[in-house]
Design a protein around this motif. Structure first.
Motif: not given
Lengths: 165, 301
Positions: B33-34, B36-37, B40-41, B43
């Motif tokens: 999850v970290v 993925l977080f 996304l940040e 991007i």
């Protein structure tokens, strides 16, 4: 109504309301409330974290495209979705196996207010700083953060106090 | 057993494969999850930085077809309520133009009498402008980075970097163009600075918005020896190829200078009211390319 359908409708309504109405309204000159963040705040508590992150990214991009600042909204919204779980664990004790939607009824009044205030302020701070950190003086940003957060928080709490359990 | 313990201590090298693979996979799952977080940040941040490059991201701006169709639809509802004001403006402008026409016709007649010989008259190259009329379908004024979407695009001859004006004065500069729509950066966006000068004294400076009030902007680079008066009119300087000279920008609302400062702090009331903006004209400077090429050539030499 099934929760999934409810959330899809909420997503669409919030995006349209944000882009077509809120972005065009002038409150006291330069306040722009960002109500769309309510979608992330109102996701069921046990929504898988990876899924809420992806939803937040989609939401941020959709709002951002309409105001020509795609990155800023996506960044701030993903940040809120990431911080949400920690905040929920901090203020509430939801039993294992329960999956309530955050509201006054499920969280309790004071816990829900704290939850909304912290996440909305986080969203606004990230958004305004990314939007303008090199262009505009700090005091203007600070005023905008405070006023916009205040209006957004009041709107969310207002909407929630009218909604049924 | 011994070797495995040994391996755990130097975790950063994949020397004894399997145990470490397992560790790595556990690690990745635990922190997925970290990751993925962060992903996304990153991007999002790339989008923020990339978005400042001109004219690349038609898809990621409000000139993409879904967003612009939606705005056009919503605008047609809103515009209905603005019709009266727009009509008044148009008739006022119409009268002014007619007056001007009569005056010019008179001058033309009088000139013809004095110079019966045919004089070969050409429009000077810096005057060859053409206007493309367009309608504003989305305009924000309450953000720090404001943008305007208009309903004309590449098919109508609009290109990035063209100037945009309304009947009142300067509006902004075209940023992104799709076939049917364009996005304009207005004065109300600190990303652009408009070069302008005083009508009275010809001193020029850069006009920059401070992100606060949609009615005012600041004028920089005016040295302290320049004489100013409240209400002085600012016009475009014509020093850039985006705007021809003489388009109104605003009036001086207030100015300050401290003993120690070399430059004035000037507050300018903008000529255009962005909150009621509905019709604009895009300026097509016909010799833009020729001028740019020439300037580029002489820089290279």
């Amino acid at each position: 109504m099934p929760t999934v359908l409810q959330n899809i409708i909420r997503f669409i309504l919030l995006v349209l309301f944000q882009v077509l109405v809120l972005d065009n309204i002038q409150f006291l000159g330069y306040i722009n409330p960002y109500l769309y963040i309510l979608f992330i705040l109102a996701l069921p508590v046990q929504t898988p974290r990876w899924f809420s992150l992806l939803l937040a990214f989609t939401l941020g991009i959709s709002i951002g495209i309409c105001s020509n600042t795609p990155g800023q909204h996506a960044f701030a919204t993903v940040l809120v979705a990431f911080a949400r779980d920690g905040i929920i664990k901090l203020f509430t004790s939801i039993e294992e196996g329960n999956n309530p939607t955050p509201s006054f009824y499920t969280f309790g009044v004071s816990a829900y207010i704290k939850y909304v205030v912290i996440l909305v302020v986080l969203h606004n701070v990230a958004l305004f700083f990314l939007e303008s950190f090199s262009f505009v003086s700090g005091w203007i940003i600070l005023t905008k953060v405070v006023l916009s957060s205040l209006v957004t928080i009041l709107m969310i709490l207002g909407i929630q106090s009218f909604s049924k359990k | 057993m011994l070797t495995e313990n040994f391996c755990y201590k130097k975790t950063s090298f994949p020397v004894c494969g399997f145990a470490h693979m397992k560790n790595l996979i556990n690690f990745l799952i635990q922190y997925s999850v970290v990751f993925l977080f962060l992903f996304l940040e990153v991007i999002s941040f790339t989008l923020i930085v990339k978005n400042q490059d001109y004219q690349k991201s038609v898809f990621l701006s409000s000139s993409n077809s879904v967003a612009s169709t939606m705005f056009e639809w919503s605008n047609s509802v809103v515009e209905f309520f603005k019709l009266r004001a727009a009509n008044d403006n148009l008739s006022e402008e119409n009268t002014a133009l007619k007056n001007q026409l009569v005056k010019l016709q008179n001058q033309l007649v009088s000139l013809k009498k004095e110079t019966p010989d045919s004089v070969h008259f050409r429009i000077p190259p810096e005057m060859e402008y053409q206007f493309i009329a367009a309608k504003v379908i989305k305009c924000t004024t309450n953000k720090t980075l404001n943008y305007i979407t208009i309903n004309k695009g590449a098919l109508d001859g609009i290109k990035p970097d063209m100037g945009v004006v309304s009947d009142e004065g300067v509006v902004g500069i075209v940023k992104t163009v799709s076939p049917k729509f364009s996005v304009v950066i207005p004065i109300l966006n600190p990303k652009i600075e408009i070069s302008c000068k005083f009508k009275r004294s010809n001193y020029s400076g850069g006009l920059l918005w401070n992100g606060e009030d949609s009615r005012y902007a600041n004028l920089n680079d005016i040295a302290r020896h320049v004489e100013l008066a409240l209400g002085d009119t600012l016009i475009t300087s014509g020093l850039t190829s985006t705007f021809p000279e003489g388009i109104p920008v605003g009036n001086i609302e207030d100015f300050k200078i401290k003993e120690s400062d070399a430059y004035y702090k000037i507050k300018v009331k903008l000529a255009v009211d962005f909150r009621t903006l509905s019709h604009v004209k895009v300026i097509n400077y016909l010799n833009y390319q020729e001028q740019k090429d020439l300037e580029k050539k002489s820089e290279e030499q």
